[in-house]
Design a protein around this motif. Structure first.
Motif, PDB file in Angstrom:
ATOM      1  N   ILE A 235       0.861  -1.182   0.000  1.00  0.00           N
ATOM      2  CA  ILE A 235       0.000   0.000   0.000  1.00  0.00           C
ATOM      3  C   ILE A 235       0.898   1.233   0.000  1.00  0.00           C
ATOM      4  CG2 ILE A 235      -1.750   1.284   1.287  1.00  0.00           C
ATOM      5  CD1 ILE A 235      -2.581  -1.419   2.538  1.00  0.00           C
ATOM      6  N   VAL A 236       0.613   2.185  -0.882  1.00  0.00           N
ATOM      7  CA  VAL A 236       1.432   3.387  -1.009  1.00  0.00           C
ATOM      8  C   VAL A 236       0.656   4.579  -0.462  1.00  0.00           C
ATOM      9  CG1 VAL A 236       2.708   4.890  -2.580  1.00  0.00           C
ATOM     10  CG2 VAL A 236       2.555   2.425  -3.047  1.00  0.00           C
TER      11      VAL A 236
ATOM     12  N   THR B   5       0.586   8.251  10.079  1.00  0.00           N
ATOM     13  CA  THR B   5       0.675   8.753  11.454  1.00  0.00           C
ATOM     14  C   THR B   5       0.230   7.661  12.421  1.00  0.00           C
ATOM     15  OG1 THR B   5       0.281  11.017  10.700  1.00  0.00           O
ATOM     16  CG2 THR B   5      -0.040  10.588  13.042  1.00  0.00           C
ATOM     17  N   THR B   6      -1.054   7.522  12.622  1.00  0.00           N
ATOM     18  CA  THR B   6      -1.545   6.457  13.503  1.00  0.00           C
ATOM     19  C   THR B   6      -1.687   5.143  12.764  1.00  0.00           C
ATOM     20  OG1 THR B   6      -3.859   6.979  13.026  1.00  0.00           O
ATOM     21  CG2 THR B   6      -2.820   8.153  14.853  1.00  0.00           C
ATOM     22  N   GLY B   7      -1.681   5.176  11.427  1.00  0.00           N
ATOM     23  CA  GLY B   7      -1.855   3.956  10.642  1.00  0.00           C
ATOM     24  C   GLY B   7      -3.302   3.551  10.479  1.00  0.00           C
ATOM     25  N   ALA B   8      -4.244   4.449  10.818  1.00  0.00           N
ATOM     26  CA  ALA B   8      -5.668   4.101  10.752  1.00  0.00           C
ATOM     27  C   ALA B   8      -6.098   3.767   9.327  1.00  0.00           C
ATOM     28  CB  ALA B   8      -6.518   5.246  11.304  1.00  0.00           C
ATOM     29  N   THR B   9      -5.661   4.559   8.362  1.00  0.00           N
ATOM     30  CA  THR B   9      -6.069   4.333   6.973  1.00  0.00           C
ATOM     31  C   THR B   9      -5.479   3.038   6.424  1.00  0.00           C
ATOM     32  OG1 THR B   9      -6.319   6.708   6.546  1.00  0.00           O
ATOM     33  CG2 THR B   9      -5.993   5.266   4.631  1.00  0.00           C
ATOM     34  N   VAL B  10      -4.166   2.868   6.581  1.00  0.00           N
ATOM     35  CA  VAL B  10      -3.536   1.664   6.023  1.00  0.00           C
ATOM     36  C   VAL B  10      -3.978   0.417   6.779  1.00  0.00           C
ATOM     37  CG1 VAL B  10      -1.573   2.846   4.974  1.00  0.00           C
ATOM     38  CG2 VAL B  10      -1.445   2.148   7.373  1.00  0.00           C
TER      39      VAL B  10
ATOM     40  N   GLN C 158       1.065 -11.229   2.355  1.00  0.00           N
ATOM     41  CA  GLN C 158       1.987 -10.226   2.896  1.00  0.00           C
ATOM     42  C   GLN C 158       1.599  -8.852   2.380  1.00  0.00           C
ATOM     43  OE1 GLN C 158       6.179 -11.069   2.556  1.00  0.00           O
ATOM     44  NE2 GLN C 158       6.782  -8.932   2.840  1.00  0.00           N
ATOM     45  N   VAL C 159       1.394  -7.922   3.318  1.00  0.00           N
ATOM     46  CA  VAL C 159       1.073  -6.536   2.990  1.00  0.00           C
ATOM     47  C   VAL C 159       2.158  -5.644   3.570  1.00  0.00           C
ATOM     48  CG1 VAL C 159      -0.596  -4.663   3.201  1.00  0.00           C
ATOM     49  CG2 VAL C 159      -1.405  -7.026   3.020  1.00  0.00           C
ATOM     50  N   ASP C 160       2.791  -4.849   2.722  1.00  0.00           N
ATOM     51  CA  ASP C 160       3.787  -3.878   3.154  1.00  0.00           C
ATOM     52  C   ASP C 160       3.227  -2.475   2.957  1.00  0.00           C
ATOM     53  OD1 ASP C 160       5.537  -5.944   3.694  1.00  0.00           O
ATOM     54  OD2 ASP C 160       6.597  -5.764   1.788  1.00  0.00           O
ATOM     55  N   ILE C 161       3.847  -1.511   3.641  1.00  0.00           N
ATOM     56  CA  ILE C 161       3.473  -0.111   3.525  1.00  0.00           C
ATOM     57  C   ILE C 161       4.674   0.660   2.987  1.00  0.00           C
ATOM     58  CG2 ILE C 161       2.507   1.906   4.677  1.00  0.00           C
ATOM     59  CD1 ILE C 161       0.713  -0.592   4.812  1.00  0.00           C
ATOM     60  N   TYR C 162       4.469   1.407   1.908  1.00  0.00           N
ATOM     61  CA  TYR C 162       5.487   2.310   1.371  1.00  0.00           C
ATOM     62  C   TYR C 162       5.018   3.735   1.620  1.00  0.00           C
ATOM     63  CZ  TYR C 162       7.075  -1.783  -1.368  1.00  0.00           C
ATOM     64  OH  TYR C 162       7.516  -3.022  -1.771  1.00  0.00           O
ATOM     65  N   THR C 163       5.789   4.503   2.387  1.00  0.00           N
ATOM     66  CA  THR C 163       5.376   5.861   2.718  1.00  0.00           C
ATOM     67  C   THR C 163       6.570   6.801   2.723  1.00  0.00           C
ATOM     68  OG1 THR C 163       4.167   7.208   4.340  1.00  0.00           O
ATOM     69  CG2 THR C 163       5.595   5.485   5.214  1.00  0.00           C
ATOM     70  N   LEU C 164       6.317   8.062   2.437  1.00  0.00           N
ATOM     71  CA  LEU C 164       7.388   9.045   2.489  1.00  0.00           C
ATOM     72  C   LEU C 164       7.759   9.368   3.932  1.00  0.00           C
ATOM     73  CD1 LEU C 164       6.250  11.580  -0.264  1.00  0.00           C
ATOM     74  CD2 LEU C 164       7.965   9.779  -0.451  1.00  0.00           C
ATOM     75  N   CYS C 165       6.738   9.590   4.761  1.00  0.00           N
ATOM     76  CA  CYS C 165       6.989  10.042   6.129  1.00  0.00           C
ATOM     77  C   CYS C 165       6.161   9.268   7.129  1.00  0.00           C
ATOM     78  CB  CYS C 165       6.659  11.529   6.277  1.00  0.00           C
ATOM     79  SG  CYS C 165       7.662  12.624   5.266  1.00  0.00           S
TER      80      CYS C 165
ATOM     81  N   GLN D 237      -6.704  -4.717   6.253  1.00  0.00           N
ATOM     82  CA  GLN D 237      -7.776  -5.642   6.600  1.00  0.00           C
ATOM     83  C   GLN D 237      -8.482  -6.166   5.353  1.00  0.00           C
ATOM     84  OE1 GLN D 237     -10.476  -3.727   9.399  1.00  0.00           O
ATOM     85  NE2 GLN D 237      -9.861  -5.156  10.992  1.00  0.00           N
ATOM     86  N   LEU D 238      -8.793  -5.265   4.439  1.00  0.00           N
ATOM     87  CA  LEU D 238      -9.483  -5.664   3.211  1.00  0.00           C
ATOM     88  C   LEU D 238      -8.626  -6.631   2.400  1.00  0.00           C
ATOM     89  CD1 LEU D 238     -10.972  -2.215   2.102  1.00  0.00           C
ATOM     90  CD2 LEU D 238     -12.187  -4.113   3.186  1.00  0.00           C
ATOM     91  N   LEU D 239      -7.324  -6.390   2.345  1.00  0.00           N
ATOM     92  CA  LEU D 239      -6.434  -7.240   1.550  1.00  0.00           C
ATOM     93  C   LEU D 239      -6.281  -8.625   2.171  1.00  0.00           C
ATOM     94  CD1 LEU D 239      -3.677  -4.624   0.657  1.00  0.00           C
ATOM     95  CD2 LEU D 239      -5.295  -5.675  -0.929  1.00  0.00           C
ATOM     96  N   THR D 240      -6.107  -8.677   3.487  1.00  0.00           N
ATOM     97  CA  THR D 240      -5.930  -9.981   4.130  1.00  0.00           C
ATOM     98  C   THR D 240      -7.205 -10.820   4.047  1.00  0.00           C
ATOM     99  OG1 THR D 240      -6.436  -8.946   6.268  1.00  0.00           O
ATOM    100  CG2 THR D 240      -4.112  -9.186   5.674  1.00  0.00           C
ATOM    101  N   ARG D 241      -8.356 -10.162   4.106  1.00  0.00           N
ATOM    102  CA  ARG D 241      -9.616 -10.894   3.952  1.00  0.00           C
ATOM    103  C   ARG D 241      -9.762 -11.453   2.545  1.00  0.00           C
ATOM    104  NH1 ARG D 241     -13.436  -6.336   6.879  1.00  0.00           N
ATOM    105  NH2 ARG D 241     -12.819  -6.797   9.048  1.00  0.00           N
ATOM    106  N   GLN D 242      -9.074 -10.819   1.592  1.00  0.00           N
ATOM    107  CA  GLN D 242      -9.102 -11.274   0.204  1.00  0.00           C
ATOM    108  C   GLN D 242      -8.063 -12.357  -0.043  1.00  0.00           C
ATOM    109  OE1 GLN D 242     -11.460  -9.986  -1.616  1.00  0.00           O
ATOM    110  NE2 GLN D 242     -10.987 -10.260  -3.780  1.00  0.00           N
ATOM    111  N   GLY D 243      -7.264 -12.709   0.974  1.00  0.00           N
ATOM    112  CA  GLY D 243      -6.306 -13.797   0.837  1.00  0.00           C
ATOM    113  C   GLY D 243      -4.869 -13.388   0.598  1.00  0.00           C
ATOM    114  N   VAL D 244      -4.563 -12.075   0.655  1.00  0.00           N
ATOM    115  CA  VAL D 244      -3.186 -11.626   0.473  1.00  0.00           C
ATOM    116  C   VAL D 244      -2.355 -12.065   1.678  1.00  0.00           C
ATOM    117  CG1 VAL D 244      -1.680  -9.613   0.213  1.00  0.00           C
ATOM    118  CG2 VAL D 244      -3.902  -9.664  -0.930  1.00  0.00           C
TER     119      VAL D 244
END
Length: 236
Positions: A197-198, A203-208, A222-229, A213-220
């Motif tokens: 997810i980009v 900040t709190t990570g609420a959005t990601v 490994q989910v990583d987060i790519y963020t600038l800050c 959650q949606l991705l893991t329910r779909q069977g993914v």
């Protein structure tokens, strides 16, 4: 990770004509400098951080104390730095100043941190009202630039924002979680086992968290987060 492409003479001429001053300190750029002067870009290196949640730590660790007791849903977070100068100014220029072209050089800096690129990049979606007001989705621009550098596919239609929510900046941690609850949906598409997810700022990570959650329910797997800050918020 794919190596950065050597700039062509057209790219060099383009930057010499349009980017003659550092976008941070406004001092003239030398022929070897692109977008930022060497002094400003030297302020970019990220301090050590937890590779799971993104919190700044004294030394780089795979899991901080908080992650050992209450880990986030995602597997790995890659960040360029903390939400403070000089990155704070650049994010504001990108997000609110209409300087969408900054997505490419910022993505180039972030790509150096990504050791195991995901098979698919999914930018955090904007509601259509905010998209019309801003004119572009900064997370989508970052994902496109990262996809080109890492040779990774990008899908900006996978997530849909269902409702228009107030900006997260002035909300507490609890308010942020409630603000984005049930705000997204994942379209029924085929997904690989490793997805990233980009987003521009975490900040709190609420959005990601909601999107993971949606991705893991779909069977993914490994989910990583790519963020600038990444920034901390102490209020609850």
């Amino acid at each position: 990770m794919m190596p950065n492409k050597v700039p062509s003479w057209r790219d060099n001429l383009y930057h010499q004509l349009l980017f003659q001053h550092c976008s941070l300190c406004q001092l003239p750029l030398t022929p070897t400098e692109r977008y930022w002067c060497h002094h400003c870009i030297s302020q970019f290196p990220s301090p050590p951080y937890c590779q799971h949640c993104g919190t700044t730590t004294l030394i780089a660790v795979s899991h901080c104390g908080h992650c050992l007791t209450k880990p986030p849903l995602w597997h790995r977070l890659y960040r360029l730095g903390e939400f403070r100068p000089p990155l704070q100014q650049l994010v504001h220029q990108l997000k609110f100043g209409g300087k969408f072209w900054l997505a490419r050089p910022l993505a180039q800096q972030l790509a150096h941190q990504i050791t195991q690129p995901a098979q698919l990049l999914l930018p955090v979606p904007l509601h259509w009202r905010r998209y019309c007001w801003r004119g572009f989705n900064q997370s989508h621009q970052l994902a496109l630039a990262l996809g080109a550098i890492l040779n990774t596919r990008v899908n900006h239609h996978a997530f849909q924002r269902l409702r228009h929510t107030p900006p997260q900046q002035l909300l507490t941690k609890t308010q942020r979680r409630n603000n984005v609850r049930y705000a997204f949906r994942l379209r029924p598409i085929a997904l690989p086992e490793h997805v990233a997810i980009v987003d521009d700022v975490v900040t709190t990570g609420a959005t990601v968290h909601q999107l993971t959650q949606l991705l893991t329910r779909q069977g993914v797997k490994q989910v990583d987060i790519y963020t600038l800050c990444h920034t901390e918020q102490s209020v609850s």
